[in-house]
Design an enzyme around this catalytic site. Structure first.
Site, mmCIF file in Angstrom:
data_model
loop_
_atom_site.group_PDB
_atom_site.id
_atom_site.type_symbol
_atom_site.label_atom_id
_atom_site.label_comp_id
_atom_site.label_asym_id
_atom_site.label_seq_id
_atom_site.Cartn_x
_atom_site.Cartn_y
_atom_site.Cartn_z
ATOM 1 N N GLU A 201 -3.403 31.904 -11.074
ATOM 2 C CA GLU A 201 -1.963 31.671 -11.584
ATOM 3 C C GLU A 201 -1.880 30.574 -12.585
ATOM 4 O O GLU A 201 -1.029 29.797 -12.761
ATOM 5 C CB GLU A 201 -0.808 31.486 -10.388
ATOM 6 C CG GLU A 201 -0.937 32.757 -9.564
ATOM 7 C CD GLU A 201 -0.064 32.528 -8.335
ATOM 8 O OE1 GLU A 201 0.664 31.720 -8.030
ATOM 9 O OE2 GLU A 201 -0.094 33.475 -7.464
ATOM 10 N N GLU A 305 -2.618 39.347 -5.867
ATOM 11 C CA GLU A 305 -1.729 38.964 -4.789
ATOM 12 C C GLU A 305 -0.344 39.591 -5.123
ATOM 13 O O GLU A 305 0.090 39.749 -6.216
ATOM 14 C CB GLU A 305 -1.345 37.220 -5.016
ATOM 15 C CG GLU A 305 -2.153 36.394 -4.441
ATOM 16 C CD GLU A 305 -1.706 34.882 -4.464
ATOM 17 O OE1 GLU A 305 -0.467 34.641 -4.003
ATOM 18 O OE2 GLU A 305 -2.495 34.153 -4.876
#
Ligand code: BMA
Length: 381
Positions: A201, A305
C-alpha cells in the site's frame, strides 16, 4: 598510411582493455551466468525448483479459477485463539483456504504485532505446505528511525538506504526476517516456497514507506535493496516477490512507484470498501487493468488484500467479490483474493458460523471458479 594503421591498432587495444575492465552483467554474482540459472522468469534466477513450480502453477490456476485466501486463518477466529485444526473459513464451508496470509511485523519479538507467536506461525506454515496450500507474508515492520509502528510515517526510507544513518540497523531487521524465512523447511529438508509482500500500500500515505514519506525513487531503491539483500546476501531462494499498491485504476498510476519488472514476480492490489455495485464495477475495471498488464509482463495478478469489515452484506461473496473478479476476461486472470483477519466480532473479514454472509460464502465456495485447499492441484511440482 602508417599513422592511420597505428591509430587503428591503438583504438583496437583501447577498446579491448575497456571491454576487459568492464564487468559484463553475467559476471556479477547477483546475476549469475545463464548456465547457473534455474530460470529466466523470476526475480530470483536461482530460485528453487519448488518456487518456480509455485509460480507456474499459480499462473496456470489463475487461468481458470480464483484461489481464496485469509489472513491468520489458522491462528485465531471470532471467539477462539490458537485451537488446533480450527479455521473460521473451514467451519463455514468445510474446507480450508488455498492461500494464507501472515505478517512479520514485530519480527524482533516472540509474537507478531497481532499476537501470533512466531514459533506457532512456523508450524502452521509447515502444515499448510504439507497439505498443498500457499503462504504469503506481509511486513508491518516498525518505523526504523522513529521507533514508532508501521503507521508512523515520519521520514525513514532515505535514512535506511545505503549510506544512510540507519542502514546498518535496518539490515539487522532484515536479518531477522531472513532468519525466520530460513526456518521454513519441509519434512524432507526443502525450503517451503513463500510469497513475500513487503512495503505494501505504498501509494497511500499511512506507512513510513508510503507516498508522503518517501519519493518514488527512494521507494524503488528500498525495494531493490531489500530483494537484493534477501536474495544475494542472505541467499534465500524460496521467495516470490509481490508488490501491492492499494486501489489503482491505471497502469501509469500503478507504475508510478514500481521498482521494475526485474524485481517483482506478482502484481498485487489491495482493495477495500466494496460496498455498492458501482464499486464492484470500479474494482472489476482495476482488476482488468492489472490482469492484462501482468499477463503482458509474464507476471501474475492478485487481489492481495480485499474485504468488507464485519461483512454486513448477506450476498457480499457472490454479488460483490466474485462479481468484481468476473468483470471480464482480464479481471478473471486474478490468481487469488485474500481477505483480512478475523480478530474479533468487531474486526473480521471472513465469515464465521452464524455470520450474516455465511450462507452466501457457501455459494461462493461451491462456485466452480473459486478454489479452496481441496481444489488445488499440486502447487510445488
Ligand atoms: C490492520 C488491522 C490491525 C492489524 C494490522 C496488521 O488492517 O487489522 O488490527 O494490526 O492490519 O495485521
Amino acid at each position: 598510411m602508417r599513422s592511420i594503421k597505428t591509430i587503428f591498432i591503438l583504438f583496437l587495444l583501447l577498446s579491448l582493455t575497456s571491454a576487459c575492465g568492464k564487468k559484463s552483467p553475467t559476471e556479477n554474482k547477483d546475476n549469475p551466468p545463464p548456465s547457473n540459472r534455474t530460470n529466466n522468469i523470476l526475480t530470483d534466477t536461482l530460485a528453487t525448483a519448488e518456487t518456480i513450480a509455485l509460480f507456474k502453477n499459480l499462473q496456470s490456476a489463475a487461468k481458470t479459477g480464483l484461489l481464496f485466501g485469509h489472513q491468520d486463518d489458522l491462528a485465531y477466529g471470532v471467539g477462539w485463539w490458537a485451537e488446533p485444526g480450527r479455521s473460521d473459513v473451514k467451519e463455514v464451508c468445510g474446507d480450508y483456504p488455498a492461500v494464507y496470509g501472515w505478517d512479520l511485523g514485530d519480527i524482533h519479538k516472540d509474537a507478531n504485532l497481532d499476537g501470533v507467536d512466531f514459533w506457532q506461525m512456523r508450524q502452521w506454515v509447515k502444515q499448510i505446505y504439507k497439505r498443498g496450500g500457499i503462504n504469503t507474508f506481509s511486513m508491518h515492520l516498525d518505523n526504523p528511525v522513529s521507533g514508532g509502528d508501521a503507521w508512523d510515517n515520519a521520514i525513514a526510507v532515505p535514512h535506511i538506504l545505503p549510506g544512510g544513518s540507519h542502514h546498518a540497523s535496518w539490515l539487522l531487521t532484515l536479518d531477522k526476517v531472513a532468519d525466520f524465512l530460513k526456518t521454513l523447511t519441509s519434512d524432507d529438508g526443502k525450503y517451503i516456497p513463500v510469497i513475500l509482500r513487503p512495503y505494501h500500500e505504498h501509494n497511500h500515505s499511512w506507512p513510513w514507506w508510503g507516498s508522503s514519506a518517501c519519493s518514488a525513487d527512494e521507494y524503488n531503491a528500498l525495494w531493490r535493496m531489500t530483494v537484493a539483500y534477501l536474495r544475494d546476501t542472505k541467499g534465500l531462494h524460496h521467495l516470490l516477490y509481490a508488490i501491492s499498491p492499494q486501489e489503482v485504476n491505471t497502469e501509469a498510476d500503478y507504475l508510478a512507484r514500481y521498482p521494475g519488472d526485474a524485481w517483482v514476480d506478482i502484481l498485487g492490489m489491495d482493495y477495500y470498501l466494496l460496498t455498492n455495485q458501482s464499486r464492484v464495477t470500479d474494482m472489476g475495471k482495476a482488476l482488468a487493468m492489472l490482469g492484462a498488464m501482468a499477463e503482458r509482463k509474464g507476471k501474475i495478478s492478485a487481489l492481495t488484500e480485499v474485504g468488507y469489515e464485519k461483512v454486513p452484506l448477506s450476498d457480499y461473496w457472490t454479488t460483490y467479490l466474485l462479481a468484481a473478479v468476473m468483470y471480464n476476461a482480464d479481471a478473471r486472470k486474478t490468481a487469488w483474493a485474500l481477505v483480512w483477519r478475523n480478530a474479533s466480532a468487531s474486526h473480521f473479514f471472513a465469515p464465521y458460523p452464524g455470520q450474516l454472509s455465511a450462507a452466501d460464502f457457501v455459494k461462493f465456495y461451491q462456485d466452480p471458479f473459486t478454489l479452496f485447499e481441496k481444489d488445488l492441484p499440486k502447487m510445488y511440482q
